[in-house]
Design an enzyme around this catalytic site. Sequence first.
Site, mmCIF file in Angstrom:
data_model
loop_
_atom_site.group_PDB
_atom_site.id
_atom_site.type_symbol
_atom_site.label_atom_id
_atom_site.label_comp_id
_atom_site.label_asym_id
_atom_site.label_seq_id
_atom_site.Cartn_x
_atom_site.Cartn_y
_atom_site.Cartn_z
ATOM 1 N N ASP A 224 62.697 49.982 19.419
ATOM 2 C CA ASP A 224 61.765 50.668 20.322
ATOM 3 C C ASP A 224 60.325 50.311 19.975
ATOM 4 O OD1 ASP A 224 63.861 51.812 21.554
ATOM 5 O OD2 ASP A 224 63.584 53.834 20.788
ATOM 6 N N ASP B 65 67.724 59.026 20.326
ATOM 7 C CA ASP B 65 67.365 57.989 21.293
ATOM 8 C C ASP B 65 68.152 58.255 22.584
ATOM 9 O OD1 ASP B 65 67.663 55.525 22.790
ATOM 10 O OD2 ASP B 65 66.628 54.546 21.144
ATOM 11 N N THR C 116 63.192 56.113 27.554
ATOM 12 C CA THR C 116 64.547 56.288 28.094
ATOM 13 C C THR C 116 64.860 57.755 28.362
ATOM 14 O OG1 THR C 116 65.344 56.222 25.812
ATOM 15 C CG2 THR C 116 65.558 54.221 27.080
ATOM 16 N N THR C 117 64.303 58.652 27.533
ATOM 17 C CA THR C 117 64.538 60.091 27.740
ATOM 18 C C THR C 117 63.675 60.603 28.895
ATOM 19 O OG1 THR C 117 64.907 60.270 25.358
ATOM 20 C CG2 THR C 117 64.611 62.312 26.554
#
Length: 557
Positions: free
Chosen positions: A393, A60, A93-94
């Site tokens: 998520d 994550d 988020t990545t």
Amino acid sequence: MHAPVLVLKDSLKRESGAKVHRANIQASKAVADIIRTTLGPRSMLKMLLDAAGGIVVTNDGNAILRELDLAHPAAKSMIELSRTQDEEVGDGTTSVIILAGELLHVAEAFIDKHYHPTVICRAYTKALEDSIAVLDKIAIPIDVNNRASMLGLVKSCIGTKFTSQFGNLIADLAIDATTTVGVDLGQGLREVDIKKYIKVEKIPGGQLEDSRVLRGVMFNKDVVAPGKMRRRILNPRIILLDCPLEYKKGENQTNAELVREEDWAILLKMEEEYIENICVQILKFKPDLVITEKGLSDLACHYLSKAGVSAIRRLRKTDNNRIARACGAVVVNRPDELQESDVGTGAGLFEVKKIGDEFFTFIVDCKDPKACSVLLRGASKDLLNEVERNLQDAMSVARNILKNPKLLPGGGATELTVSASLKQKSSSIEGVEKWPYEAAAVAFEAIPRTLAQNCGVNVIRTMTALQGKHASEENAWVGIDGNTGAIVDMREQQIWDSFNVKAQTFKTAIEAACMILRIDDIVSGIKKKQAPGAGPAPSKPKIEEEGDADGEQILPD
């Protein structure tokens, strides 16, 4: 003799101009490179060691960056991006870090050619507006009541996570939980507060398949007097309080001096009468279960257990609010203000069970719960922590779909479509902004390129084939299958992304890149650490006056 020049010594360190731009871009690229390998279904895991010696194993992006300890200010602001993205939409988020890093990387060439940062930022802002317009054009609406399509969407969004090996399990849990707490506000608006009204309880032991969403709430408490009070009640009447069921103590430290022994008996009697009075007011409503956030004295416990009422004390406020939403009760501040409408009657079962070494209270089988608990079981704490991160998520994805039911193709297809559209549009842009605009279009290709790299396929060949397909608008749905690296149609593979997540990713990445490019000075006012045993630091910086070659005159502080 030339005019004297004042020089500030040992006070402010200052870097400016192109040097700062390059340093910031390098720092941002370094952060992006750390988590580049965690994008897509074939992503690698990172093992992080924290200061206390604990271990976190995750892919994550937000969880990884949260654990990093960085000194560079630009790198710190990149980490903030990932946190913002996680709080806002809970996914991507990545992607947001990789995209922001790439946008800064392509800007470096223009900084070297002495383009002004404002020109680059203007081109990027224009690219953002146009890319959001492209997203609106290719987005397709979805029916949120269609369970199969919802399941497919949530699964494809969390297919990159560790728990994807457990099939539909996490996606099922996420959809059940979010649809439970969703509240229609009318006019097509929905409120889905997953942070406040969904509690994830992790209990090591059992199998992951034993995890489930409860139609109600569970919490780690037992009844006050286990021997006397019932631990299982069907269709309980529940009263929730946030006041103590104890004798009122003086607000400020009150001391009472007693001269005669009889006065002591009178004081005790007053205390007893006060507590009895409170209990009578509560028992008037014939509750089966009384829960309070504060203390509950032995005497109150005696009166309640005599009336066959179970009681739980010192519950967290957040848990109390969840119980209120689940069983239709109202949290009451004073027992004398209780009304029949405040009593919760929506719960089907109250039960205290022992799981492992601890007792857990379940208030479940609620008729129309607007809050719920997710019970996660698994082999170890580390596994459960990763499952919980994946579940958060998945719930965020489900919430985004409920709030804005629109879909976009996954697997880098959206980014390639946006990139192709911006490249076409760049030919109509006049002036010096044309080149940074075109570079922004190229930067969007970083996402499919990274997906291809993580699959282990030939990146150049794959990207060339994809760009060729996206040259015509009919192929807007073609992207990379993250598992095999093959070029496929996303509609056939059912690989989707949520509109909200994509739009937020683009906005956050471009706005952050613009912000970092606008920095042209880094001024550090941090004093140097003194050697141990040295005297106190001077309060003001030393100022020197450089005169002519005869020597230096030092001005006093």
